[in-house]
Design a protein around this motif. Sequence first.
Motif, PDB file in Angstrom:
ATOM      1  N   ALA A   1       9.022  12.445  -5.148  1.00  0.00           N
ATOM      2  CA  ALA A   1       9.850  11.421  -4.671  1.00  0.00           C
ATOM      3  C   ALA A   1      10.737  10.925  -5.846  1.00  0.00           C
ATOM      4  CB  ALA A   1       9.243  10.391  -3.924  1.00  0.00           C
ATOM      5  N   ARG A   2      10.070  10.902  -6.885  1.00  0.00           N
ATOM      6  CA  ARG A   2      10.514  10.220  -8.243  1.00  0.00           C
ATOM      7  C   ARG A   2      11.513  11.354  -8.850  1.00  0.00           C
ATOM      8  NH1 ARG A   2       6.465   9.350 -12.910  1.00  0.00           N
ATOM      9  NH2 ARG A   2       6.377  11.584 -12.986  1.00  0.00           N
ATOM     10  N   ASN A   3      11.046  12.385  -8.718  1.00  0.00           N
ATOM     11  CA  ASN A   3      12.013  13.588  -9.379  1.00  0.00           C
ATOM     12  C   ASN A   3      13.228  13.600  -8.668  1.00  0.00           C
ATOM     13  OD1 ASN A   3      10.173  13.927 -11.406  1.00  0.00           O
ATOM     14  ND2 ASN A   3       9.030  15.725 -10.461  1.00  0.00           N
ATOM     15  N   ALA A   4      13.275  13.470  -7.372  1.00  0.00           N
ATOM     16  CA  ALA A   4      14.275  13.561  -6.440  1.00  0.00           C
ATOM     17  C   ALA A   4      15.234  12.287  -6.393  1.00  0.00           C
ATOM     18  CB  ALA A   4      13.685  13.879  -5.012  1.00  0.00           C
ATOM     19  N   GLY A   5      14.635  11.076  -6.911  1.00  0.00           N
ATOM     20  CA  GLY A   5      15.396   9.955  -7.092  1.00  0.00           C
ATOM     21  C   GLY A   5      15.276   9.330  -5.624  1.00  0.00           C
ATOM     22  N   VAL A   6      14.195   9.428  -4.824  1.00  0.00           N
ATOM     23  CA  VAL A   6      14.281   8.827  -3.542  1.00  0.00           C
ATOM     24  C   VAL A   6      13.223   7.951  -3.486  1.00  0.00           C
ATOM     25  CG1 VAL A   6      15.411  10.975  -2.271  1.00  0.00           C
ATOM     26  CG2 VAL A   6      12.921  10.670  -2.408  1.00  0.00           C
ATOM     27  N   ASP A   7      13.211   6.893  -2.544  1.00  0.00           N
ATOM     28  CA  ASP A   7      11.986   5.898  -2.254  1.00  0.00           C
ATOM     29  C   ASP A   7      10.718   6.723  -1.887  1.00  0.00           C
ATOM     30  OD1 ASP A   7      13.454   3.841  -3.400  1.00  0.00           O
ATOM     31  OD2 ASP A   7      14.239   3.174  -1.575  1.00  0.00           O
ATOM     32  N   PHE A   8       9.722   6.111  -2.256  1.00  0.00           N
ATOM     33  CA  PHE A   8       8.525   6.748  -1.807  1.00  0.00           C
ATOM     34  C   PHE A   8       7.406   5.630  -1.189  1.00  0.00           C
ATOM     35  CE2 PHE A   8       3.989   7.712  -2.949  1.00  0.00           C
ATOM     36  CZ  PHE A   8       3.956   9.054  -2.349  1.00  0.00           C
ATOM     37  N   ILE A   9       6.759   6.082  -0.091  1.00  0.00           N
ATOM     38  CA  ILE A   9       5.819   5.270   0.285  1.00  0.00           C
ATOM     39  C   ILE A   9       4.480   6.268   0.506  1.00  0.00           C
ATOM     40  CG2 ILE A   9       4.741   4.498   2.606  1.00  0.00           C
ATOM     41  CD1 ILE A   9       7.053   2.811   3.080  1.00  0.00           C
ATOM     42  N   GLY A  10       3.453   5.814  -0.197  1.00  0.00           N
ATOM     43  CA  GLY A  10       1.933   6.522  -0.174  1.00  0.00           C
ATOM     44  C   GLY A  10       1.142   6.128   1.011  1.00  0.00           C
ATOM     45  N   VAL A  11       0.712   6.824   1.358  1.00  0.00           N
ATOM     46  CA  VAL A  11      -0.436   6.859   2.941  1.00  0.00           C
ATOM     47  C   VAL A  11      -1.739   7.393   2.388  1.00  0.00           C
ATOM     48  CG1 VAL A  11       0.308   9.005   3.884  1.00  0.00           C
ATOM     49  CG2 VAL A  11      -0.865   7.265   5.195  1.00  0.00           C
ATOM     50  N   THR A  12      -2.924   6.314   2.484  1.00  0.00           N
ATOM     51  CA  THR A  12      -4.150   6.769   2.020  1.00  0.00           C
ATOM     52  C   THR A  12      -4.867   7.433   2.983  1.00  0.00           C
ATOM     53  OG1 THR A  12      -4.929   4.771   2.473  1.00  0.00           O
ATOM     54  CG2 THR A  12      -4.127   4.902   0.552  1.00  0.00           C
ATOM     55  N   THR A  13      -4.443   8.583   3.852  1.00  0.00           N
ATOM     56  CA  THR A  13      -5.099   9.228   4.783  1.00  0.00           C
ATOM     57  C   THR A  13      -5.593  10.603   4.119  1.00  0.00           C
ATOM     58  OG1 THR A  13      -2.970   9.904   5.239  1.00  0.00           O
ATOM     59  CG2 THR A  13      -4.024   8.315   6.703  1.00  0.00           C
ATOM     60  N   GLY A  14      -5.385  10.879   3.067  1.00  0.00           N
ATOM     61  CA  GLY A  14      -5.730  12.041   2.000  1.00  0.00           C
ATOM     62  C   GLY A  14      -7.031  11.996   1.241  1.00  0.00           C
ATOM     63  N   MET A  15      -7.015  12.703   0.014  1.00  0.00           N
ATOM     64  CA  MET A  15      -8.048  12.381  -0.852  1.00  0.00           C
ATOM     65  C   MET A  15      -7.494  11.690  -2.141  1.00  0.00           C
ATOM     66  SD  MET A  15     -10.484  14.343   0.340  1.00  0.00           S
ATOM     67  CE  MET A  15     -11.517  14.609  -1.024  1.00  0.00           C
ATOM     68  N   THR A  16      -6.461  10.960  -1.951  1.00  0.00           N
ATOM     69  CA  THR A  16      -5.711  10.272  -3.181  1.00  0.00           C
ATOM     70  C   THR A  16      -6.067   8.808  -2.793  1.00  0.00           C
ATOM     71  OG1 THR A  16      -4.460  12.088  -3.778  1.00  0.00           O
ATOM     72  CG2 THR A  16      -3.967   9.990  -4.843  1.00  0.00           C
ATOM     73  N   GLY A  17      -6.533   7.884  -3.653  1.00  0.00           N
ATOM     74  CA  GLY A  17      -6.781   6.475  -3.292  1.00  0.00           C
ATOM     75  C   GLY A  17      -5.646   5.750  -3.712  1.00  0.00           C
ATOM     76  N   ARG A  18      -5.562   4.475  -3.181  1.00  0.00           N
ATOM     77  CA  ARG A  18      -4.675   3.497  -3.327  1.00  0.00           C
ATOM     78  C   ARG A  18      -4.158   3.191  -4.682  1.00  0.00           C
ATOM     79  NH1 ARG A  18      -2.492  -0.479   0.220  1.00  0.00           N
ATOM     80  NH2 ARG A  18      -4.154   0.114   1.633  1.00  0.00           N
ATOM     81  N   GLU A  19      -5.078   3.231  -5.622  1.00  0.00           N
ATOM     82  CA  GLU A  19      -4.965   2.790  -6.992  1.00  0.00           C
ATOM     83  C   GLU A  19      -4.036   3.927  -7.614  1.00  0.00           C
ATOM     84  OE1 GLU A  19      -8.426   1.505  -9.154  1.00  0.00           O
ATOM     85  OE2 GLU A  19      -8.655  -0.365  -7.797  1.00  0.00           O
ATOM     86  N   GLU A  20      -4.635   5.139  -7.325  1.00  0.00           N
ATOM     87  CA  GLU A  20      -3.972   6.512  -8.230  1.00  0.00           C
ATOM     88  C   GLU A  20      -2.275   6.399  -7.777  1.00  0.00           C
ATOM     89  OE1 GLU A  20      -6.636  10.087  -8.315  1.00  0.00           O
ATOM     90  OE2 GLU A  20      -7.471   8.686  -6.734  1.00  0.00           O
ATOM     91  N   LEU A  21      -2.218   6.249  -6.296  1.00  0.00           N
ATOM     92  CA  LEU A  21      -0.801   6.155  -5.888  1.00  0.00           C
ATOM     93  C   LEU A  21       0.103   5.024  -6.377  1.00  0.00           C
ATOM     94  CD1 LEU A  21      -1.613   6.951  -1.985  1.00  0.00           C
ATOM     95  CD2 LEU A  21      -0.375   8.718  -3.631  1.00  0.00           C
ATOM     96  N   ALA A  22      -0.565   3.780  -6.617  1.00  0.00           N
ATOM     97  CA  ALA A  22       0.148   2.993  -7.049  1.00  0.00           C
ATOM     98  C   ALA A  22       0.579   2.925  -8.468  1.00  0.00           C
ATOM     99  CB  ALA A  22      -0.759   1.399  -7.107  1.00  0.00           C
ATOM    100  N   CYS A  23       0.162   4.133  -9.171  1.00  0.00           N
ATOM    101  CA  CYS A  23       0.635   4.190 -10.589  1.00  0.00           C
ATOM    102  C   CYS A  23       1.927   4.802 -10.626  1.00  0.00           C
ATOM    103  CB  CYS A  23      -0.422   5.192 -11.324  1.00  0.00           C
ATOM    104  SG  CYS A  23      -2.039   4.479 -11.659  1.00  0.00           S
TER     105      CYS A  23
END
Length: 220
Positions: free
Chosen positions: A175-197
């Motif tokens: 999303a960052r590389n494409a220049g679009v807004d992003f929302i992370g969802v914690t239904t996978g293996m990546t935690g909230r803190e990691e996504l929030a970086c």
Amino acid sequence: MKYSTYLFDFDYTLADSSVGIVICFQNVLRRHDFTHISDENIKRTIGKTLEDSFAILTSVTDTERILSWKKEYTQEAHTYMTPHTFLYPDTIPVLTGLKERGAKIGIISTKYRFRIREKMDLHFPEDFFDIIVGGEDVQREKPDPQGIRFAMEQLGTAAQNVLYIGDSIIDAETARNAGVDFIGVTTGMTGREELACYPHLHIIGSLKELLHTPSGILIR
């Protein structure tokens, strides 16, 4: 509605394919005497390309061997993937809700498009998705923005009107590389803190929060 186009990752965002993925990987790996690799380690590679996943799991760098394993995996997937892929409970109501509000809906994934279709066509009308971009549709996989940019070009949508939703750091980078807004969802293996970086609007626990975010900026 702030956004006209909602683009989603597939694995661990719209659906849990982990059972099928683990079966396919383990069948191939054990056939080649890699018997020590845990299901958990396999799950942590979901979202990466098959080539990268095999390299990470086995430490093998020989391209020819990895490509042969990829072919074996694909054959296994014909049998095991779709029956062992399960949509999250919120997937159908949320996507349907966005569509009813006039949004364009798409999927951007490293998974093959035909495989995504196999599952989604069981639950949605054939013309429901405005675009599905799979691994066979791009030359450069995520986090390269090619898939998102291709979708925007096909849909005639500008970056400021696009929201990308995914479960992993790879999705956040895409999303960052494409220049679009992003929302992370914690239904996978990546935690909230990691996504929030990474740049994000929200980190949510389930897709239903797309329709009820605290700021109210998604649906108006």
